[in-house]
Scaffold this motif. Structure first.
Motif, mmCIF file in Angstrom:
data_model
loop_
_atom_site.group_PDB
_atom_site.id
_atom_site.type_symbol
_atom_site.label_atom_id
_atom_site.label_comp_id
_atom_site.label_asym_id
_atom_site.label_seq_id
_atom_site.Cartn_x
_atom_site.Cartn_y
_atom_site.Cartn_z
ATOM 1 N N VAL A 48 0.839 -1.201 0.000
ATOM 2 C CA VAL A 48 0.000 0.000 0.000
ATOM 3 C C VAL A 48 0.873 1.249 0.000
ATOM 4 C CG1 VAL A 48 -1.980 -1.071 1.154
ATOM 5 C CG2 VAL A 48 -0.177 -0.041 2.530
ATOM 6 N N ILE A 49 0.291 2.335 -0.496
ATOM 7 C CA ILE A 49 0.925 3.649 -0.420
ATOM 8 C C ILE A 49 -0.072 4.617 0.211
ATOM 9 C CG2 ILE A 49 2.497 3.327 -2.372
ATOM 10 C CD1 ILE A 49 0.538 5.051 -4.046
ATOM 11 N N ASN A 50 0.452 5.693 0.757
ATOM 12 C CA ASN A 50 -0.371 6.756 1.313
ATOM 13 C C ASN A 50 -0.467 7.846 0.249
ATOM 14 O OD1 ASN A 50 -1.380 9.043 2.633
ATOM 15 N ND2 ASN A 50 -0.448 8.446 4.577
ATOM 16 N N LEU A 51 -1.662 8.027 -0.288
ATOM 17 C CA LEU A 51 -1.882 9.019 -1.340
ATOM 18 C C LEU A 51 -2.722 10.151 -0.761
ATOM 19 C CD1 LEU A 51 -1.489 9.702 -4.347
ATOM 20 C CD2 LEU A 51 -3.627 8.505 -4.791
ATOM 21 N N ARG A 52 -2.050 11.201 -0.308
ATOM 22 C CA ARG A 52 -2.712 12.357 0.303
ATOM 23 C C ARG A 52 -3.708 11.946 1.386
ATOM 24 N NH1 ARG A 52 -2.103 13.237 -4.873
ATOM 25 N NH2 ARG A 52 -4.203 12.698 -5.501
ATOM 26 N N GLY A 53 -3.270 11.047 2.268
ATOM 27 C CA GLY A 53 -4.085 10.615 3.394
ATOM 28 C C GLY A 53 -4.958 9.406 3.136
ATOM 29 N N ALA A 54 -5.055 8.960 1.896
ATOM 30 C CA ALA A 54 -5.843 7.762 1.564
ATOM 31 C C ALA A 54 -4.888 6.594 1.351
ATOM 32 C CB ALA A 54 -6.677 7.994 0.310
ATOM 33 N N ILE A 55 -5.159 5.480 1.991
ATOM 34 C CA ILE A 55 -4.326 4.288 1.830
ATOM 35 C C ILE A 55 -4.810 3.543 0.590
ATOM 36 C CG2 ILE A 55 -3.562 2.133 2.906
ATOM 37 C CD1 ILE A 55 -2.631 4.768 4.281
ATOM 38 N N MET A 56 -3.900 3.366 -0.379
ATOM 39 C CA MET A 56 -4.241 2.767 -1.669
ATOM 40 C C MET A 56 -3.421 1.498 -1.892
ATOM 41 S SD MET A 56 -6.261 5.189 -2.816
ATOM 42 C CE MET A 56 -6.427 4.886 -4.525
ATOM 43 N N PRO A 57 -4.061 0.412 -2.338
ATOM 44 C CA PRO A 57 -3.291 -0.785 -2.673
ATOM 45 C C PRO A 57 -2.540 -0.584 -3.989
ATOM 46 C CG PRO A 57 -5.589 -1.110 -3.238
ATOM 47 C CD PRO A 57 -5.489 0.238 -2.548
ATOM 48 N N VAL A 58 -1.383 -1.214 -4.093
ATOM 49 C CA VAL A 58 -0.588 -1.181 -5.319
ATOM 50 C C VAL A 58 -0.500 -2.612 -5.845
ATOM 51 C CG1 VAL A 58 1.653 -0.645 -6.347
ATOM 52 C CG2 VAL A 58 0.738 0.811 -4.528
ATOM 53 N N LEU A 59 -0.978 -2.799 -7.070
ATOM 54 C CA LEU A 59 -0.974 -4.120 -7.690
ATOM 55 C C LEU A 59 0.044 -4.158 -8.811
ATOM 56 C CD1 LEU A 59 -4.824 -4.608 -8.188
ATOM 57 C CD2 LEU A 59 -3.456 -5.114 -6.179
ATOM 58 N N ASP A 60 0.659 -5.296 -9.000
ATOM 59 C CA ASP A 60 1.507 -5.548 -10.161
ATOM 60 C C ASP A 60 0.588 -6.180 -11.201
ATOM 61 O OD1 ASP A 60 3.247 -6.482 -12.097
ATOM 62 O OD2 ASP A 60 4.629 -7.428 -10.680
ATOM 63 N N LEU A 61 0.090 -5.362 -12.130
ATOM 64 C CA LEU A 61 -0.876 -5.852 -13.111
ATOM 65 C C LEU A 61 -0.268 -6.932 -14.005
ATOM 66 C CD1 LEU A 61 -3.746 -5.626 -14.116
ATOM 67 C CD2 LEU A 61 -3.023 -3.722 -15.581
ATOM 68 N N ARG A 62 1.005 -6.804 -14.285
ATOM 69 C CA ARG A 62 1.682 -7.831 -15.093
ATOM 70 C C ARG A 62 1.596 -9.192 -14.392
ATOM 71 N NH1 ARG A 62 7.643 -7.228 -17.662
ATOM 72 N NH2 ARG A 62 7.658 -9.210 -18.749
ATOM 73 N N ASP A 63 1.867 -9.211 -13.099
ATOM 74 C CA ASP A 63 1.802 -10.442 -12.319
ATOM 75 C C ASP A 63 0.357 -10.934 -12.209
ATOM 76 O OD1 ASP A 63 2.637 -12.585 -10.801
ATOM 77 O OD2 ASP A 63 3.295 -11.392 -9.099
ATOM 78 N N ARG A 64 -0.578 -10.009 -12.025
ATOM 79 C CA ARG A 64 -2.000 -10.375 -11.901
ATOM 80 C C ARG A 64 -2.515 -11.036 -13.167
ATOM 81 N NH1 ARG A 64 -5.941 -12.650 -10.238
ATOM 82 N NH2 ARG A 64 -7.915 -11.609 -9.851
ATOM 83 N N LEU A 65 -1.996 -10.624 -14.324
ATOM 84 C CA LEU A 65 -2.394 -11.201 -15.607
ATOM 85 C C LEU A 65 -1.560 -12.426 -15.985
ATOM 86 C CD1 LEU A 65 -2.862 -7.857 -17.588
ATOM 87 C CD2 LEU A 65 -4.654 -9.334 -16.634
ATOM 88 N N ASP A 66 -0.752 -12.913 -15.046
ATOM 89 C CA ASP A 66 0.131 -14.063 -15.267
ATOM 90 C C ASP A 66 1.085 -13.852 -16.449
ATOM 91 O OD1 ASP A 66 -0.681 -15.648 -13.115
ATOM 92 O OD2 ASP A 66 -2.421 -16.396 -14.230
ATOM 93 N N LEU A 67 1.629 -12.640 -16.544
ATOM 94 C CA LEU A 67 2.593 -12.320 -17.595
ATOM 95 C C LEU A 67 3.996 -12.141 -17.028
ATOM 96 C CD1 LEU A 67 0.405 -9.777 -19.616
ATOM 97 C CD2 LEU A 67 0.897 -12.166 -20.191
ATOM 98 N N GLY A 68 4.205 -12.581 -15.790
ATOM 99 C CA GLY A 68 5.505 -12.463 -15.134
ATOM 100 C C GLY A 68 5.481 -11.395 -14.066
ATOM 101 N N HIS A 69 6.533 -11.337 -13.275
ATOM 102 C CA HIS A 69 6.646 -10.371 -12.185
ATOM 103 C C HIS A 69 7.410 -9.142 -12.682
ATOM 104 C CE1 HIS A 69 6.739 -9.020 -8.059
ATOM 105 N NE2 HIS A 69 8.034 -8.804 -8.167
ATOM 106 N N THR A 70 7.005 -7.966 -12.267
ATOM 107 C CA THR A 70 7.658 -6.712 -12.658
ATOM 108 C C THR A 70 8.774 -6.368 -11.689
ATOM 109 O OG1 THR A 70 5.591 -5.856 -13.569
ATOM 110 C CG2 THR A 70 7.293 -4.247 -13.075
ATOM 111 N N GLU A 71 9.928 -6.083 -12.225
ATOM 112 C CA GLU A 71 11.020 -5.531 -11.440
ATOM 113 C C GLU A 71 10.932 -4.021 -11.633
ATOM 114 O OE1 GLU A 71 12.955 -7.104 -9.352
ATOM 115 O OE2 GLU A 71 12.038 -9.018 -9.887
#
Length: 90
Positions: free
Chosen positions: A53-76
């Motif tokens: 997660v990141i703090n975006l101006r007081g809102a906690i937001m999840p960060v997803l690796d869309l490449r990994d979510r789509l089974d296209l590999g992990h992002t470095e």
């Protein structure tokens, strides 16, 4: 950015991005912000594609690796990567 006609005759504006050599598009109205890469605070017991997660101006937001979510590999992540803040629904 691309523009296409919708079935109702209006204009649909899309933003395109590339993941693992494949091009994807999303309705630009869903994109709230595009920001430079920020490392996320990891969360325990989450799927691999949830980077944390990141703090975006007081809102906690999840960060997803869309490449990994789509089974296209992990992002470095590098300084060339961005975080796209998207709102889906309410």
């Amino acid at each position: 950015m691309q523009e296409n006609e919708t079935a109702g005759g209006g204009t649909l504006e899309l933003i395109s991005f590339e993941i693992a050599g494949q091009e994807f598009c999303i309705d630009i109205r869903a994109v709230r912000e595009i920001r430079g890469w920020t490392a996320a605070t990891p969360l325990p017991h989450t799927p691999r594609y949830i980077l944390g997660v990141i703090n975006l101006r007081g809102a906690i937001m999840p960060v997803l690796d869309l490449r990994d979510r789509l089974d296209l590999g992990h992002t470095e992540a590098s300084s060339r990567h961005v975080i796209m803040v998207v709102q889906d629904g309410e």
